[in-house]
Every structure is written in structure tokens, then in C-alpha cells.
Design a protein around this motif. Structure first.
Motif, PDB file in Angstrom:
ATOM      1  N   LEU A  36       9.296  -2.730   5.196  1.00 57.09           N
ATOM      2  CA  LEU A  36      10.138  -1.804   4.394  1.00 57.09           C
ATOM      3  C   LEU A  36       9.637  -0.362   4.488  1.00 57.09           C
ATOM      4  O   LEU A  36      10.175   0.377   3.954  1.00 57.09           O
ATOM      5  CB  LEU A  36      10.125  -2.456   3.118  1.00 57.09           C
ATOM      6  N   TRP A  37       8.499  -0.243   5.177  1.00 53.76           N
ATOM      7  CA  TRP A  37       7.930   1.042   5.320  1.00 53.76           C
ATOM      8  C   TRP A  37       8.502   1.830   6.436  1.00 53.76           C
ATOM      9  O   TRP A  37       8.348   1.317   7.462  1.00 53.76           O
ATOM     10  CB  TRP A  37       6.596   1.034   5.037  1.00 53.76           C
ATOM     11  N   GLN A  38       8.463   3.267   6.062  1.00 53.11           N
ATOM     12  CA  GLN A  38       8.970   4.107   7.212  1.00 53.11           C
ATOM     13  C   GLN A  38       8.022   5.394   7.468  1.00 53.11           C
ATOM     14  O   GLN A  38       7.780   6.130   6.544  1.00 53.11           O
ATOM     15  CB  GLN A  38      10.370   4.656   6.750  1.00 53.11           C
ATOM     16  N   THR A  43       0.625   8.041  12.800  1.00 53.47           N
ATOM     17  CA  THR A  43       0.950   6.744  13.182  1.00 53.47           C
ATOM     18  C   THR A  43       0.351   5.659  12.261  1.00 53.47           C
ATOM     19  O   THR A  43      -0.496   5.722  11.340  1.00 53.47           O
ATOM     20  CB  THR A  43       0.178   6.330  14.627  1.00 53.47           C
ATOM     21  N   TRP A  44       1.311   4.635  12.241  1.00 46.38           N
ATOM     22  CA  TRP A  44       0.808   3.694  11.164  1.00 46.38           C
ATOM     23  C   TRP A  44       1.261   2.142  11.758  1.00 46.38           C
ATOM     24  O   TRP A  44       2.199   2.002  12.700  1.00 46.38           O
ATOM     25  CB  TRP A  44       2.090   3.613  10.013  1.00 46.38           C
ATOM     26  N   GLN A  45       0.428   1.207  11.553  1.00 43.34           N
ATOM     27  CA  GLN A  45       0.640  -0.235  11.881  1.00 43.34           C
ATOM     28  C   GLN A  45      -0.048  -1.141  10.990  1.00 43.34           C
ATOM     29  O   GLN A  45      -1.000  -0.692  10.122  1.00 43.34           O
ATOM     30  CB  GLN A  45      -0.295  -0.189  13.228  1.00 43.34           C
ATOM     31  N   GLU A  46       0.546  -2.234  10.981  1.00 38.42           N
ATOM     32  CA  GLU A  46      -0.049  -3.260   9.917  1.00 38.42           C
ATOM     33  C   GLU A  46      -1.095  -4.053  10.771  1.00 38.42           C
ATOM     34  O   GLU A  46      -0.791  -4.107  12.047  1.00 38.42           O
ATOM     35  CB  GLU A  46       1.187  -4.176   9.924  1.00 38.42           C
ATOM     36  N   GLU A  47      -2.217  -4.334  10.076  1.00 42.36           N
ATOM     37  CA  GLU A  47      -3.326  -4.899  10.646  1.00 42.36           C
ATOM     38  C   GLU A  47      -3.582  -6.228   9.884  1.00 42.36           C
ATOM     39  O   GLU A  47      -3.272  -6.249   8.587  1.00 42.36           O
ATOM     40  CB  GLU A  47      -4.470  -3.900  10.333  1.00 42.36           C
ATOM     41  N   SER A  68      -3.710  -5.231   5.911  1.00 42.77           N
ATOM     42  CA  SER A  68      -3.520  -3.943   5.568  1.00 42.77           C
ATOM     43  C   SER A  68      -2.727  -3.059   6.503  1.00 42.77           C
ATOM     44  O   SER A  68      -2.051  -3.455   7.328  1.00 42.77           O
ATOM     45  CB  SER A  68      -4.820  -3.338   5.634  1.00 42.77           C
ATOM     46  N   TYR A  69      -2.185  -2.044   6.048  1.00 44.20           N
ATOM     47  CA  TYR A  69      -1.315  -0.930   6.626  1.00 44.20           C
ATOM     48  C   TYR A  69      -2.231   0.385   6.989  1.00 44.20           C
ATOM     49  O   TYR A  69      -2.344   1.048   5.922  1.00 44.20           O
ATOM     50  CB  TYR A  69      -0.306  -0.658   5.807  1.00 44.20           C
ATOM     51  N   LEU A  70      -2.583   0.680   8.123  1.00 44.99           N
ATOM     52  CA  LEU A  70      -3.575   1.544   8.670  1.00 44.99           C
ATOM     53  C   LEU A  70      -2.575   2.893   9.294  1.00 44.99           C
ATOM     54  O   LEU A  70      -1.704   2.658   9.944  1.00 44.99           O
ATOM     55  CB  LEU A  70      -4.597   0.933   9.712  1.00 44.99           C
ATOM     56  N   GLY A  71      -3.071   4.020   8.410  1.00 46.69           N
ATOM     57  CA  GLY A  71      -2.237   5.234   8.936  1.00 46.69           C
ATOM     58  C   GLY A  71      -3.460   6.257   9.423  1.00 46.69           C
ATOM     59  O   GLY A  71      -4.453   6.254   8.957  1.00 46.69           O
ATOM     60  N   LYS A  72      -2.790   6.857  10.424  1.00 47.98           N
ATOM     61  CA  LYS A  72      -3.839   7.960  11.176  1.00 47.98           C
ATOM     62  C   LYS A  72      -2.991   9.118  11.443  1.00 47.98           C
ATOM     63  O   LYS A  72      -1.840   9.056  11.749  1.00 47.98           O
ATOM     64  CB  LYS A  72      -4.621   7.489  12.684  1.00 47.98           C
ATOM     65  N   THR A  82       8.660   4.142   1.229  1.00 52.35           N
ATOM     66  CA  THR A  82       9.457   3.161   1.070  1.00 52.35           C
ATOM     67  C   THR A  82      10.109   3.501  -0.292  1.00 52.35           C
ATOM     68  O   THR A  82       9.590   4.475  -1.025  1.00 52.35           O
ATOM     69  CB  THR A  82       8.875   1.814   0.999  1.00 52.35           C
ATOM     70  N   GLY A  83      11.131   2.760  -0.552  1.00 53.49           N
ATOM     71  CA  GLY A  83      11.872   3.201  -1.928  1.00 53.49           C
ATOM     72  C   GLY A  83      13.199   3.415  -1.782  1.00 53.49           C
ATOM     73  O   GLY A  83      13.913   3.472  -0.722  1.00 53.49           O
ATOM     74  N   TYR A  84      13.847   3.914  -2.841  1.00 56.32           N
ATOM     75  CA  TYR A  84      15.149   4.105  -3.125  1.00 56.32           C
ATOM     76  C   TYR A  84      15.193   5.574  -3.742  1.00 56.32           C
ATOM     77  O   TYR A  84      14.444   5.874  -4.376  1.00 56.32           O
ATOM     78  CB  TYR A  84      16.039   3.176  -4.027  1.00 56.32           C
TER      79      TYR A  84
END
Length: 188
Positions: A36-38, A43-47, A68-72, A82-84
Motif C-alpha cells: 500500500l506504500w508508494q 529507494t524503498w524495499q521491504e526487508e 521492515s520497510y527500509l528507505g534510503k 500511504t493513505g487517502y
């Protein structure tokens, strides 16, 4: 839910929830499952499992922080949202583990990369002017303004819980479930 019409027809109605809603994400996904994340910066990746030299010896079923969700940030900021659009009063919290010397934080009322509110936290060892601080930031048309500020930074490689709450024109920042700062928000 229902509706009544005396004449005409209803085409493509827009529905919006008006009761309490909840959203949570443990970042545990099946292979190929959509997130659901944009990402909107960096760069982002699920770990899965931990992201350290001992990770290869870990077992997912025996880890408290298995996913986890890793951002660099490549240049600038690493932002993911995410969200509305209609979310207006809410509380967001996340367990964070800053890995390096850059800032970490949470976004709220995100419109685009130049317009949002943020709870920004910088490292304890930073010598930058905004180093060793927890701040509520308002970014409008690319210009940042500090709405609230308190001393105290994070130690890299340590887990913390950050939170930001928005309600009735106020923004509150939390660290490990303790309110640390608040500010009036008149823009978003």
C-alpha cells in the motif's frame, strides 16, 4: 447504507467512510503481493528479518522485528506515503531504527514532495544546525518552517517508536509514546 431518488439516476457515486477507521502494516507480504506504500523519493524495499551481519542466522518465527520497510535517500529525501486524501484527524506511529547519520521521521498531510507536515528527528552526534533535535516541520511550496523544536537526537542502530497526531488544528510529536512537542497547524 442506502439512498433514495425521486427522479433521475445515480451514476458513479463517490463514497467516503465517516466512522472510525484503522490502518496498520507489519510489512509481511506473500511473494508478489502489492504494498500500500508508494515511494515518492529515494529507494524503498521491504526487508525480511534483520538487516545486520547476524541476519543470516535469524529465523522469522523467532524475531520480534522480522519484517521492515527500509528507505534510503540517494539525493535529498527518502519519502514513502500511504493513505487517502480525506484523512484529516489521525495518529501515525512507527517503530524506527535509524541506520546512519541522516534524519528520520514521519510525514502527515502529504500533498506532494514540497507540501507536507513532518516529525523530523536527527542524530544525537550530528553537528548540523538542526542536529540532535526532534522537530515538527511544515513544508509549503518547498520552504521549510520549524513549528516546534526540542533537543535530543537518536542513536543509530537502536529501535524507537515515533508518533505524530493531528487533530483540530494541532500537531503533536511523540517519542516512545511520550508527547515531546506540539504546535498549531493553520496551513494543512
Amino acid at each position: 447504507m442506502g439512498y433514495a431518488l425521486t427522479a433521475g439516476k445515480l451514476a458513479d457515486p463517490l463514497l467516503q467512510f465517516i466512522g472510525d477507521m484503522g490502518f496498520s502494516d507489519d510489512f509481511m507480504r506473500a511473494s508478489g503481493e502489492r504494498s500500500l506504500w508508494q515511494p515518492v523519493g529515494g529507494t524503498w524495499q521491504e526487508e525480511s528479518l534483520r538487516i545486520d551481519p547476524q541476519a543470516s542466522t535469524m529465523q522469522e518465527a523467532k524475531s520480534a522485528n522480522a519484517f521492515s520497510y527500509l528507505g534510503k535517500a540517494a539525493q535529498g529525501r527518502a519519502l514513502s506515503v500511504t493513505g487517502y486524501w480525506f484523512w484529516s484527524g489521525y495518529r501515525l506511529s512507527a517503530s524506527v531504527r535509524p541506520l546512519g547519520g541522516g534524519a528520520c521521521g514521519l510525514l502527515a498531510y502529504y500533498r506532494d514532495p514540497d507540501n507536507y507536515l513532518a516529525l523530523r528527528w536527527t542524530p544525537r552526534a550530528s553537528t548540523a544546525p538542526d542536529g540532535n533535535r526532534l522537530q515538527i516541520i511544515q513544508r509549503v511550496a518547498g520552504q521549510e518552517r520549524v513549528l516546534a523544536d526540542t533537543p535530543g537526537g537518536f542513536r543509530p542502530e537502536q529501535w524507537y517508536k515515533l508518533g505524530i497526531a493531528l487533530s483540530n488544528g494541532w500537531v503533536r510529536g511523540y517519542l516512545d509514546d511520550e508527547e515531546r512537542l506540539s504546535a498549531c497547524n493553520r496551513v494543512f
